[in-house]
Design a protein around this motif. Structure first.
Motif, PDB file in Angstrom:
ATOM      1  N   ARG A  89     167.165 -23.820  17.893  1.00 11.35           N
ATOM      2  CA  ARG A  89     166.679 -22.551  18.274  1.00 11.35           C
ATOM      3  C   ARG A  89     165.949 -22.658  19.286  1.00 11.35           C
ATOM      4  NH1 ARG A  89     170.097 -20.735  18.204  1.00 11.35           N
ATOM      5  NH2 ARG A  89     169.583 -18.756  18.422  1.00 11.35           N
TER       6      ARG A  89
ATOM      7  N   ILE B  64     167.613 -11.936  23.759  1.00 10.12           N
ATOM      8  CA  ILE B  64     168.698 -11.062  23.886  1.00 10.12           C
ATOM      9  C   ILE B  64     168.447  -9.864  23.102  1.00 10.12           C
ATOM     10  CG2 ILE B  64     170.974 -10.249  24.117  1.00 10.12           C
ATOM     11  CD1 ILE B  64     171.530 -13.111  24.700  1.00 10.12           C
TER      12      ILE B  64
ATOM     13  N   TYR C 136     174.599  -7.954  22.263  1.00 11.03           N
ATOM     14  CA  TYR C 136     174.326  -6.786  23.295  1.00 11.03           C
ATOM     15  C   TYR C 136     174.183  -5.424  22.865  1.00 11.03           C
ATOM     16  CZ  TYR C 136     176.117 -10.866  26.275  1.00 11.03           C
ATOM     17  OH  TYR C 136     176.051 -12.028  26.710  1.00 11.03           O
TER      18      TYR C 136
ATOM     19  N   ASP D 189     173.219 -13.165  30.827  1.00  8.77           N
ATOM     20  CA  ASP D 189     173.251 -14.089  29.814  1.00  8.77           C
ATOM     21  C   ASP D 189     174.185 -15.259  30.286  1.00  8.77           C
ATOM     22  OD1 ASP D 189     172.915 -15.343  27.413  1.00  8.77           O
ATOM     23  OD2 ASP D 189     174.499 -14.024  26.491  1.00  8.77           O
TER      24      ASP D 189
ATOM     25  N   ASN E 182     181.784 -15.171  27.586  1.00  6.17           N
ATOM     26  CA  ASN E 182     182.282 -15.378  26.213  1.00  6.17           C
ATOM     27  C   ASN E 182     182.865 -14.055  25.611  1.00  6.17           C
ATOM     28  OD1 ASN E 182     182.718 -15.641  23.389  1.00  6.17           O
ATOM     29  ND2 ASN E 182     180.543 -16.087  22.967  1.00  6.17           N
TER      30      ASN E 182
ATOM     31  N   LYS F 285     174.289 -24.789  24.094  1.00  7.59           N
ATOM     32  CA  LYS F 285     175.716 -25.136  24.529  1.00  7.59           C
ATOM     33  C   LYS F 285     175.502 -26.342  25.284  1.00  7.59           C
ATOM     34  CE  LYS F 285     176.455 -21.459  22.073  1.00  7.59           C
ATOM     35  NZ  LYS F 285     176.637 -20.205  22.589  1.00  7.59           N
TER      36      LYS F 285
ATOM     37  N   ASN G 240     177.516 -11.439  31.349  1.00  5.52           N
ATOM     38  CA  ASN G 240     177.619 -12.813  30.930  1.00  5.52           C
ATOM     39  C   ASN G 240     178.754 -13.686  31.547  1.00  5.52           C
ATOM     40  OD1 ASN G 240     179.184 -13.931  27.817  1.00  5.52           O
ATOM     41  ND2 ASN G 240     177.775 -15.154  29.149  1.00  5.52           N
TER      42      ASN G 240
ATOM     43  N   PRO H  36     174.557 -18.781  28.854  1.00  6.94           N
ATOM     44  CA  PRO H  36     174.474 -20.049  28.195  1.00  6.94           C
ATOM     45  C   PRO H  36     175.402 -21.362  28.390  1.00  6.94           C
ATOM     46  CG  PRO H  36     175.297 -18.400  26.863  1.00  6.94           C
ATOM     47  CD  PRO H  36     174.923 -17.630  28.080  1.00  6.94           C
ATOM     48  N   TYR H  37     176.490 -20.953  29.093  1.00  7.31           N
ATOM     49  CA  TYR H  37     177.498 -21.645  29.406  1.00  7.31           C
ATOM     50  C   TYR H  37     177.312 -22.151  30.912  1.00  7.31           C
ATOM     51  CZ  TYR H  37     179.221 -20.087  25.028  1.00  7.31           C
ATOM     52  OH  TYR H  37     179.259 -19.483  23.994  1.00  7.31           O
TER      53      TYR H  37
ATOM     54  N   GLY I 127     165.870 -19.674  20.727  1.00  8.39           N
ATOM     55  CA  GLY I 127     167.282 -19.435  21.060  1.00  8.39           C
ATOM     56  C   GLY I 127     167.424 -18.136  21.966  1.00  8.39           C
ATOM     57  N   SER I 128     168.385 -18.220  22.822  1.00  9.58           N
ATOM     58  CA  SER I 128     168.518 -16.916  23.750  1.00  9.58           C
ATOM     59  C   SER I 128     168.898 -15.527  22.931  1.00  9.58           C
ATOM     60  CB  SER I 128     169.461 -17.217  24.971  1.00  9.58           C
ATOM     61  OG  SER I 128     170.696 -17.500  24.262  1.00  9.58           O
ATOM     62  N   LYS I 129     169.578 -15.686  21.749  1.00  2.66           N
ATOM     63  CA  LYS I 129     170.000 -14.638  21.002  1.00  2.66           C
ATOM     64  C   LYS I 129     168.722 -13.991  20.550  1.00  2.66           C
ATOM     65  CE  LYS I 129     172.395 -13.481  16.707  1.00  2.66           C
ATOM     66  NZ  LYS I 129     173.149 -14.057  15.637  1.00  2.66           N
TER      67      LYS I 129
ATOM     68  N   TYR J  30     179.933 -10.539  23.884  1.00  2.00           N
ATOM     69  CA  TYR J  30     179.038 -11.280  22.578  1.00  2.00           C
ATOM     70  C   TYR J  30     178.527 -10.049  21.836  1.00  2.00           C
ATOM     71  CZ  TYR J  30     175.424 -14.031  21.099  1.00  2.00           C
ATOM     72  OH  TYR J  30     174.357 -14.863  20.395  1.00  2.00           O
TER      73      TYR J  30
END
Ligand SMILES: *Cc1c(COP(=O)(O)O)cnc(C)c1O
Length: 384
Positions: free
Chosen positions: A245, A104, A128, A203, A175, A237, A171, A205-206, A99-101, A125
């Motif tokens: 994940r 990050i 960070y 970041d 978000n 997403k 990002n 993800p969208y 997962g990118s979280k 988000y």
């Protein structure tokens, strides 16, 4: 009992909202939850099929490799070429993440010494800033204001701070504000990073959830970006895979190496069956993305109409599954959210939960079906 870094974390506002949601449900209120950023749509069937098959193969039951399977990284490189027109060397310019979280958060540990400054957008988000604190770094908040279309004003950052800053998180599509940028913005960021020797951690993800003809650029698509930083992306997403994940980082090999070094000491990589499913997602039929986008676009338009007829002002976003909406000036974002929940059962996220500059806004997400969004709009109209 806890380390100081834990008590330095800001209070977790979202836990409080969860508690209120539970209370409301207990009272029998029909809650419509527009606070979650988690797709309600299913993962494409061919991806589910792929994980089932891969899970039956004992060679996938062992520790995966630290970099991720080369076949997965090659699929990522081909995907970036196809979707973002960016060339990547799968060997050392792609790193698999759980997962990118995960990536990050671990980046903060890879690049920050005690007291080093990280430039953090506000609102943002929360990972960070919180990862920066956990790594004993110092978050320096860079306001994203409506006047500047929710982009950082690079000139306004204190000169002493830019001199000291080691990394900067960004990002777009954003978000929580749903703001989008053009490639020219990333060019400015690359120049800024070069001038001040700052590592850019973008970041994205969208990147595929875009509407009305807009295409979200990759940070890596700009000249010089590969010297300046890396980009996080995720299957969460784009392919409705938040629970699986699986994500990745691409870009500068030296920066990726730092992140990899932290990871080798903390985790042991993503389950290979999930990486194989990831390959199926990245290289298989892409029709699911179109369905997603069409679904969110329809929901977006219903909610915008509803909010406008309830007398609220709202901009139409070109990406993400969020609406960033100004609250009536007599309310704080928390009071407005709590009031809305009590009176209508509709749950939104108070903007201040994403940072001080989020005050005055709430975030609506589009992760419930159109019927429920229509119902939420009816209730909002009565309430307003
Ligand atoms: C959802 C989200 C992520 C996390 O994605 P995962 O790959 O599921 O960890 C990262 N950044 C932002 C801004 C997000 O909204």
């Amino acid at each position: 009992m806890y380390a100081k870094r834990i008590s330095s974390l800001p209070p977790y506002l979202f836990a409080e909202i969860d508690e209120r949601k539970r209370e409301a449900r207990k009272k029998g209120i029909d809650v419509i939850d527009l606070s979650i950023g988690d797709p309600d749509l299913p993962t494409p069937p061919h991806v589910v099929e792929a994980v089932c098959n891969a899970a039956k193969d004992p060679s996938n039951h062992r520790y995966p490799s630290y970099d991720g399977m080369l076949t997965f990284r090659k699929a990522v490189a081909a995907w970036y070429k196809r979707k973002k027109h960016v060339s990547l060397d799968a060997e050392d310019e792609v790193l698999t993440l759980i997962g990118s979280k995960e990536g990050i958060a671990h980046s903060a540990f890879a690049f920050l010494n005690h007291g080093d400054v990280a430039l953090i957008p506000d609102p943002a988000y929360p990972v960070y800033g919180n990862a920066t604190i956990l790594a004993n770094g110092i978050p320096h908040l860079v306001p994203l204001t409506e006047e500047n279309e929710f982009k950082p004003n690079l000139e306004s950052i204190d000169k002493e701070v830019t001199r000291k800053a080691k990394i900067m998180f960004l990002n777009y599509p954003n978000n929580p504000t749903a703001a989008t940028v053009e490639k020219s913005f990333f060019k400015e960021i690359v120049d800024f990073a070069r001038e001040h020797d700052i590592i850019i951690l973008h970041d994205n993800p969208y990147s595929e959830l875009t509407f009305d003809g807009y295409e979200a650029p990759s940070f890596m698509a700009v000249d010089g970006a590969k010297e300046a930083g890396i980009e996080f992306n995720s299957l969460s997403k784009t392919y409705n895979m938040t629970g699986w994940r699986i994500g990745f980082a691409v870009g500068n090999p030296e920066i990726l190496k730092g992140l990899r070094l932290v990871k080798t000491n903390v985790d042991s990589g993503a389950f290979q069956a999930v990486q194989i499913a990831g390959i199926a997602a990245l290289t298989g039929p892409q029709g699911g993305i179109k369905t997603n986008v069409e679904t969110y676009r329809e929901r977006r338009d219903i909610l915008i109409d509803g909010l406008r007829s309830a007398g609220m002002e709202v901009r139409k976003p070109r990406a993400t599954f969020y609406l960033w909406v100004e609250v009536p000036s007599t309310f704080s974002s928390i009071r407005f959210s709590m009031f809305l929940l009590e009176r209508t059962g509709v749950v939104v996220t108070p903007g201040v939960g994403f940072g001080e500059n989020g005050e005055g806004f709430v975030r609506f997400s589009l992760c419930v079906n159109a019927e429920r969004i229509k119902e939420a709009c009816e209730r909002l109209k009565l309430f307003m």
